[in-house]
Write a protein that holds these residues in place. Structure first.
Motif, short mmCIF file in Angstrom:
data_model
loop_
_atom_site.label_atom_id
_atom_site.label_comp_id
_atom_site.label_asym_id
_atom_site.label_seq_id
_atom_site.Cartn_x
_atom_site.Cartn_y
_atom_site.Cartn_z
N LEU A 79 0.87 -1.05 0.05
CA LEU A 79 -0.12 -0.16 0.02
C LEU A 79 0.89 1.22 -0.04
N PRO A 80 0.99 1.78 -1.19
CA PRO A 80 1.99 3.12 -1.26
C PRO A 80 1.16 4.35 -0.64
N GLU A 81 2.02 5.18 -0.22
CA GLU A 81 1.37 6.53 0.29
C GLU A 81 0.59 7.18 -0.73
N GLY A 82 -0.65 7.45 -0.09
CA GLY A 82 -1.78 7.83 -0.95
C GLY A 82 -2.69 7.16 -1.42
N ALA A 83 -2.53 5.79 -1.48
CA ALA A 83 -3.17 4.71 -2.05
C ALA A 83 -3.49 4.93 -3.53
N PRO A 84 -2.90 5.04 -4.18
CA PRO A 84 -3.15 5.47 -5.79
C PRO A 84 -3.91 4.26 -6.54
N SER A 85 -4.84 4.68 -7.20
CA SER A 85 -5.57 3.57 -7.82
C SER A 85 -6.03 4.16 -9.43
N TYR A 86 -6.95 3.57 -9.97
CA TYR A 86 -7.57 4.01 -11.09
C TYR A 86 -8.92 4.56 -10.77
N GLU A 87 -9.12 5.77 -10.43
CA GLU A 87 -10.29 6.43 -10.10
C GLU A 87 -11.48 6.46 -10.91
N LEU A 133 -15.40 8.19 -3.85
CA LEU A 133 -15.23 7.80 -2.47
C LEU A 133 -14.65 9.01 -1.72
N SER A 134 -14.79 8.85 -0.27
CA SER A 134 -14.18 9.45 0.58
C SER A 134 -12.56 9.04 0.77
N LYS A 135 -11.93 10.20 1.42
CA LYS A 135 -10.53 9.60 1.52
C LYS A 135 -10.22 8.41 2.45
N GLY A 136 -11.20 8.41 3.31
CA GLY A 136 -11.32 7.00 4.09
C GLY A 136 -11.51 5.60 3.46
N TYR A 137 -12.61 5.66 2.56
CA TYR A 137 -12.94 4.68 1.63
C TYR A 137 -11.77 4.35 0.64
N LYS A 138 -11.11 5.49 0.01
CA LYS A 138 -10.04 5.08 -0.68
C LYS A 138 -8.88 4.61 -0.29
N ARG A 139 -8.60 4.71 1.02
CA ARG A 139 -7.38 4.13 1.90
C ARG A 139 -7.93 2.47 1.90
#
Length: 310
Positions: A79-87, A133-139
């Motif tokens: 899990l990298p910092e910032g939790a990058p994904s395909y939004e 999603l919220s920041k928490g859900y993205k995490r």
């Protein structure tokens, strides 16, 4: 096992990680602590193979990350910092995509997605686009992709960033549950998180390991560990301070704002409480209040990093 030997990383003339060496076995939860720019994230990226070290080596379950990168990375969830994904993808589509990349096919994809969806409580947002999603859900989505192939090693950079207190508790409990059979490395700025979940804590400053111990062991290194605060009825703080200073078990004595004194141990792990109780008994003093303190991790952190608690 993770084996890190003489790991160094330079960017031009700047050395950001200097000669780091350590080993971790199954059941270990290592907390990486350090101020911003200390080299924590860079070290994690080298361990996971996303960044090539300038020198040194990393072995993951016996695989050298430089020579057998794919085999080593198959053992890890990251899990990298910032939790990058395909939004633009939905949570379900993104996790299906990650499962396929990790080698799942057919019914196994659904099994993996279902398992991590329940593990990190994503069922309610499974068909929403990640960008909504919220920041928490993205995490949590980031945690799910790290866990989806049930890796033997988890590398988590700020895993509870953006989560509310209930979610933080849930993630910490999940890490504890997973740690019986896995190796977990956590980078965090939340000192209470280290005490809550880590079996080992490593403080890094300017790219070097400055302290490496259990969280309890680090706390015992604090100047304030086993120090005693007290105030005596009918005795001035100045007179009390002078009397305490004469005791060989007492080191520094400080006046407390608002009244009372705090007496620090003369020797690590040997508090002055018994000597102070004997002093009070000999002088027939009655304490207004008295309290023995435990060492605090933030005190050790500030001391080890030159006061740069960030």
């Amino acid at each position: 096992m993770i084996e890190v030997e003489n790991l160094t990383k330079q960017f031009g003339s700047m050395t950001v990680v200097k000669d780091l060496s350590f080993e971790l076995g199954a059941g270990s939860v290592l907390g990486f602590l350090g101020p911003n720019g200390a080299g924590k994230s860079t070290t994690m990226k080298m361990i996971t193979g996303f960044l090539t070290p300038s020198s040194g080596s990393v072995r993951i379950q016996g695989y050298d990350i430089a020579n057998h990168r794919q085999a080593a990375q198959a053992e890890m969830g990251y899990l990298p910092e910032g939790a990058p994904s395909y939004e633009e993808m939905t949570v379900a589509a993104f996790l299906k995509f990650i499962a396929e990349i990790r080698g799942a096919r057919g019914a196994l994809i659904r099994q993996w997605v279902d398992r991590v969806t329940d593990t990190v409580s994503l069922r309610a947002v499974l068909h929403q686009r990640i960008e909504t999603l919220s920041k928490g859900y993205k995490r949590r989505v980031g945690l799910a992709q790290a866990l989806i192939h049930d890796p033997s090693i988890l590398i988590l950079d700020e895993p509870t960033d953006g989560l509310d207190p209930n979610q933080k508790h849930q993630v910490r409990q999940m890490i504890l549950d997973l740690s019986d059979q896995k190796i977990v490395i956590i980078s965090t700025h939340i000192l209470e998180e280290v005490s809550a979940v880590c079996s080992r804590a490593m403080i890094i400053n300017a790219g070097e390991i400055v302290l490496d111990d259990t969280p309890e062991g680090l706390c015992q290194r604090a100047e304030g560990h086993l120090s005693v605060s007290l105030r005596i009825n009918g005795v001035s703080d100045e007179a009390l301070s002078q009397a305490c200073s004469q005791l060989p078990q007492c080191g520094r004595v400080a006046l407390i704002n608002g009244g009372g004194v705090r007496v620090y141990p003369a020797e690590a792990l040997k508090g002055p409480l018994a000597a102070l109780q004997a002093l009070m008994k000999a002088n027939h003093w009655q304490p207004e209040w008295i309290q023995q303190h435990e060492g605090q991790l933030d005190e050790v952190f500030r001391s080890a990093t030159g006061g740069r608690l960030q």
